[in-house]
Scaffold this motif. Structure first.
Motif, PDB file in Angstrom:
ATOM      1  N   ARG A 210       0.601  -1.292  -0.146  1.00 53.55           N
ATOM      2  CA  ARG A 210      -0.250   0.033   0.089  1.00 53.55           C
ATOM      3  C   ARG A 210       0.742   1.226   0.231  1.00 53.55           C
ATOM      4  N   ARG A 211       0.726   1.893  -1.009  1.00 57.46           N
ATOM      5  CA  ARG A 211       1.440   3.275  -1.072  1.00 57.46           C
ATOM      6  C   ARG A 211       0.796   4.648  -1.166  1.00 57.46           C
ATOM      7  N   GLU A 212       1.227   5.486  -0.436  1.00 59.05           N
ATOM      8  CA  GLU A 212       0.612   6.636  -0.132  1.00 59.05           C
ATOM      9  C   GLU A 212       1.622   7.852  -0.165  1.00 59.05           C
ATOM     10  N   ALA A 213       1.424   9.069  -1.026  1.00 56.28           N
ATOM     11  CA  ALA A 213       2.475   9.795  -1.037  1.00 56.28           C
ATOM     12  C   ALA A 213       2.911  10.581   0.510  1.00 56.28           C
ATOM     13  N   GLY A 214       3.866  10.791   0.662  1.00 60.96           N
ATOM     14  CA  GLY A 214       4.388  11.356   2.006  1.00 60.96           C
ATOM     15  C   GLY A 214       4.559  10.173   3.147  1.00 60.96           C
ATOM     16  N   TYR A 215       4.141   8.967   2.593  1.00 62.99           N
ATOM     17  CA  TYR A 215       4.572   7.877   3.691  1.00 62.99           C
ATOM     18  C   TYR A 215       5.439   6.817   3.165  1.00 62.99           C
ATOM     19  N   MET A 216       5.792   5.836   3.987  1.00 65.94           N
ATOM     20  CA  MET A 216       6.655   4.675   3.816  1.00 65.94           C
ATOM     21  C   MET A 216       5.573   3.728   3.291  1.00 65.94           C
ATOM     22  N   ASP A 217       6.232   2.772   2.354  1.00 62.77           N
ATOM     23  CA  ASP A 217       5.442   1.589   1.992  1.00 62.77           C
ATOM     24  C   ASP A 217       4.810   0.805   3.198  1.00 62.77           C
ATOM     25  N   SER A 218       3.658   0.536   2.922  1.00 61.29           N
ATOM     26  CA  SER A 218       3.155  -0.417   3.980  1.00 61.29           C
ATOM     27  C   SER A 218       2.519  -1.809   3.734  1.00 61.29           C
ATOM     28  N   TYR A 219       3.182  -2.627   4.226  1.00 62.53           N
ATOM     29  CA  TYR A 219       2.994  -4.129   3.966  1.00 62.53           C
ATOM     30  C   TYR A 219       2.073  -4.861   4.949  1.00 62.53           C
TER      31      TYR A 219
END
Length: 253
Positions: free
Chosen positions: A205-214
């Protein structure tokens, strides 16, 4: 112009329709009488026949002895390691997987209240109602962190005996939600050693301004205990990692 109140005026236009309805009604009555008459004849024929004997029921031998076994021949009672129910009636906290070497405690460790447990759901009120309906009894929880970002949470949720299997209902509900989420896109993979356990590995899960989330999850019903495992990281989580964790936790039950 004829008097509208006179009895000698033209016939009402609905009179022929009444005649048709009356004809239909007569046909319906005749059909009912035919059905009743046929049923009566059938009963009369059946009553005049000789009774037909049914085949004997195939009664297999009973699994338990007809009388108690002689003294000294009784089976040995199950050991504490073999009696799964005895384990479940003990301290659930002792059945939780221990934290791996190098991991540090993160969040609850031990008994968790129902309010704390449902607070982690998107709809806490609905989750609370569901758990109460299923007869929730107690929750044992362990959570740890590995490195800077990876976290693991394991819950053993136990239910009271009742008309429904709360553990199975809870696990099936969570699997349905997990499989229906767009980020999962699958029905999950089976957990070895369980007929109902499944694990899910989600795409990044990718969101601008945040690290990738698994994220990865596992849900298993074992008797009256529901096992739920949640894993989060900023790096990709492999299926073997969540599967191994689920199988090892199941093995402790």
């Amino acid at each position: 112009m004829p008097d509208p109140t006179s009895d000698t005026g033209p016939e009402p236009a609905v009179r022929p329709r009444r005649r048709v309805l009356r004809t239909v009604g007569l046909i319906a009555v005749a059909a009912v009488l035919g059905l009743v008459g046929g049923t009566a004849v059938g009963y009369r024929i059946q009553a005049d026949r000789e009774p037909t004997l049914l085949p004997a029921l195939n009664q297999p031998g009973l699994a338990y002895p007809a009388k108690p076994l002689p003294k000294g021949e009784e089976p040995e009672p199950l050991s504490a390691a073999e009696d799964h129910q005895l384990k479940a009636e003990g301290d659930l906290r002792k059945l939780l997987l221990p934290r791996p070497a190098g991991a540090r405690a993160e969040g609850p460790d031990g008994w968790q209240s129902l309010s704390q447990y449902v607070d982690g759901y998107t709809l806490p009120d609905a989750a609370l109602e569901f758990q109460l309906d299923q007869g929730i009894r107690r929750i044992a929880t362990r959570e740890w962190r590995v490195g800077e970002y990876k976290t693991v949470e394991i819950n053993l949720v136990q239910y009271r005996a009742g008309s429904s299997n709360g553990a199975w209902e809870h696990v099936m509900d969570q699997q349905r939600i997990a499989g229906g989420e767009a980020r999962s896109g699958s029905l999950g993979e089976s957990v070895k050693g369980s007929s109902n356990g499944r694990y899910f590995v989600y795409p990044v899960r990718r969101e601008a301004g945040y690290m990738d989330s698994y994220m990865a999850r596992a849900f298993i019903a074992h008797g009256d205990i529901a096992i739920t495992i949640l894993m989060y990281d900023t790096r990709k989580i492999s299926g073997s990692e969540i599967r191994s964790l689920a199988e090892r936790q199941l093995g402790r039950l």
